[in-house]
Write a protein that holds these residues in place. Structure first.
Motif, short mmCIF file in Angstrom:
data_model
loop_
_atom_site.label_atom_id
_atom_site.label_comp_id
_atom_site.label_asym_id
_atom_site.label_seq_id
_atom_site.Cartn_x
_atom_site.Cartn_y
_atom_site.Cartn_z
N THR A 141 0.83 -1.21 0.00
CA THR A 141 0.00 0.00 0.00
C THR A 141 0.86 1.26 0.00
O THR A 141 0.55 2.24 -0.69
CB THR A 141 -0.95 0.01 1.21
N LYS A 142 1.94 1.24 0.78
CA LYS A 142 2.85 2.40 0.80
C LYS A 142 3.51 2.60 -0.55
O LYS A 142 3.62 3.72 -1.05
CB LYS A 142 3.91 2.20 1.88
N GLU A 143 3.94 1.49 -1.14
CA GLU A 143 4.59 1.55 -2.45
C GLU A 143 3.63 2.09 -3.50
O GLU A 143 4.01 2.91 -4.34
CB GLU A 143 5.07 0.15 -2.82
N LEU A 144 2.38 1.63 -3.46
CA LEU A 144 1.40 2.06 -4.45
C LEU A 144 1.06 3.54 -4.29
O LEU A 144 1.00 4.28 -5.29
CB LEU A 144 0.13 1.22 -4.33
N ALA A 145 0.84 3.99 -3.06
CA ALA A 145 0.55 5.41 -2.85
C ALA A 145 1.69 6.28 -3.36
O ALA A 145 1.47 7.32 -4.00
CB ALA A 145 0.30 5.67 -1.36
N ALA A 146 2.92 5.84 -3.12
CA ALA A 146 4.08 6.60 -3.58
C ALA A 146 4.14 6.65 -5.10
O ALA A 146 4.48 7.70 -5.70
CB ALA A 146 5.36 5.98 -3.02
N GLY B 4 -1.95 7.12 2.62
CA GLY B 4 -0.72 7.54 1.98
C GLY B 4 -0.93 8.77 1.11
O GLY B 4 -0.07 9.66 1.06
N LEU B 5 -2.09 8.83 0.44
CA LEU B 5 -2.40 10.00 -0.38
C LEU B 5 -2.80 11.19 0.49
O LEU B 5 -2.44 12.34 0.20
CB LEU B 5 -3.52 9.66 -1.37
N ALA B 6 -3.53 10.90 1.58
CA ALA B 6 -3.95 11.97 2.49
C ALA B 6 -2.75 12.64 3.16
O ALA B 6 -2.75 13.85 3.38
CB ALA B 6 -4.92 11.42 3.54
N ASP B 7 -1.75 11.84 3.49
CA ASP B 7 -0.55 12.39 4.12
C ASP B 7 0.16 13.38 3.19
O ASP B 7 0.92 14.24 3.66
CB ASP B 7 0.41 11.27 4.50
N ALA B 8 -0.09 13.24 1.89
CA ALA B 8 0.50 14.17 0.92
C ALA B 8 -0.44 15.32 0.59
O ALA B 8 -0.15 16.11 -0.32
CB ALA B 8 0.89 13.41 -0.35
#
Length: 408
Positions: free
Chosen positions: A109-114, A146-150
């Protein structure tokens, strides 16, 4: 993807490229109207709709789906490396991000969001699908985080693409008509095969063979077969019970052609049977025609339930005593474990009452339970599937709805 494999795809695809282009345009418009800058699609029904990607296993640690960008109307698919050949066999997928199947889902999930962010997407208002028989909600929400954190605003919306799929295209309708014909043929073969001494599993085999022989795949729900004391189980798979004279036999299944489902259920009597069963079915048999007469294009879906309820009230059947379910739901693309779509003519929420437009397909069922020790069974019923056209409703599964007698 491996183009050496892609270039060897030599079988006819369910739909041409222009069908998928039309679908992307519809989804793009829906996302624009909702104010979404993109959507993470993890529901198999929805990414199948956009790509034609059909697979049989939703591994709990695999993150599978696609990211759809509203502005460009384009998408990128994501999956683990174990499906490289399968992806290469799916012409509708042009861009793919693979992640290793050996790393935990949390890392995926982290990899995909990145990757989404690095591509210039995933900013603004982004929808995610936390429900849909696909990726685990925790994993889907982790992508969203992950997207929200950005800086993205995340909205859980599992229904927006299903609402686009509600009204079928001309090509989809053609597939569903073909599925309806296959369903009827399989029901006729089952009726011809039934006789005293035959096991329910043997009837199931005949149905499955006929469906597969005519080009269908496995349906979203296993075939439902019940006889005698099991006839009122409704959601029962076939057992080893053998048919006896005087039995009520209840069959309920879908043909699944290119994942498009058409539902049909009928009940049968093995020879002479208690006349109360025939009376129950004779009183209910006209309900399907009453629905067709009582509903027109532009009506709310709840009008279907209203027409059925009016008929049943006039039929003389004690609904409070015998009803198991008198209702229905929309049909279309489905993957195991379910073929039921979310819209019902008797909606769970008053606001969920879509307008009946041409291309809408649904089923309606009249199903009874009998707890009065009538010889031969414990319940039964029938189900039809309907298509809304510009002229009105059409019954796709036209067969007798009375309790048909089988001489066995």
């Amino acid at each position: 993807m491996d183009l050496s494999i892609r270039n060897r795809v030599d079988w006819e695809q369910p739909f041409p490229p222009e069908e998928y282009a039309d679908r992307r345009a519809k989804v793009k418009k829906a996302l624009e109207l909702a104010g979404y800058d993109g959507i993470v699609v993890t529901a198999p029904r929805d990414y199948y709709y956009l790509t034609g990607h059909d697979h049989i296993w939703q591994y709990r640690h695999a993150i599978i789906g696609l990211y759809f960008d509203t502005a460009s109307g384009s998408f990128v698919f994501f999956d683990n490396t174990s499906h490289k050949v399968l992806i290469s066999n799916t012409p509708g997928i042009k861009d793919i991000w693979y992640h290793s199947r050996s790393i935990p889902a949390a890392d995926q999930t982290k990899e995909l969001a990145a990757k989404i962010l690095a591509h210039g997407w995933g900013r603004g208002k982004i929808a995610i699908q936390s429900w849909g028989y696909g990726g685990h909600p925790d994993h889907v929400r982790a992508i969203g985080k992950g997207l929200a954190d950005a800086g993205a605003t995340i909205v859980e919306d599992s229904d927006i693409i299903e609402d686009v799929r509600l009204y079928k295209s001309a090509r989809e309708i053609a597939v569903m008509r073909e599925a309806a014909a296959v369903t009827i043929a399989a029901m006729e073969k089952a009726r011809e095969f039934m006789r005293v001494g035959v096991a329910e599993t043997e009837i199931d085999a005949v149905i499955c063979y006929e469906l597969m022989k005519r080009g269908c795949g496995h349906p979203g729900i296993r075939n439902m077969i019940g006889s005698g004391p099991r006839s009122g189980c409704h959601h029962a798979p076939a057992s080893h019970r053998r048919l006896k004279s005087g039995d009520v036999v209840h069959l309920d299944f879908c043909a699944s052609l290119h994942r498009y489902h058409v539902n049909l259920s009928r009940s049968f009597a093995m020879g002479e049977i208690d006349k109360r069963w025939h009376d129950l079915f004779d009183r209910s048999a006209g309900c399907s025609d009453a629905i067709v007469k009582g509903v027109k294009p532009g009506d709310p879906f709840s009008k279907v339930q209203e027409a059925a309820d009016t008929f049943v009230a006039q039929s003389g059947v004690d609904r409070a005593k015998y009803e198991w379910f008198i209702g229905g739901y929309t049909l279309g693309i489905a993957f195991p474990p379910d073929w039921v779509h979310r819209h019902r003519p008797n909606p769970f929420e008053p606001a969920n009452d879509p307008v009946m437009k041409p291309g809408m397909v649904f089923n309606f069922e009249v199903q009874y339970d009998v707890f009065e020790d009538w010889p031969g069974g414990s319940g039964a019923g029938w189900i039809d599937s309907y298509l809304m056209t510009d002229k009105g409703l059409e019954i796709l599964t036209e067969m007798p709805r009375n309790l048909v007698v089988v001489d066995g």
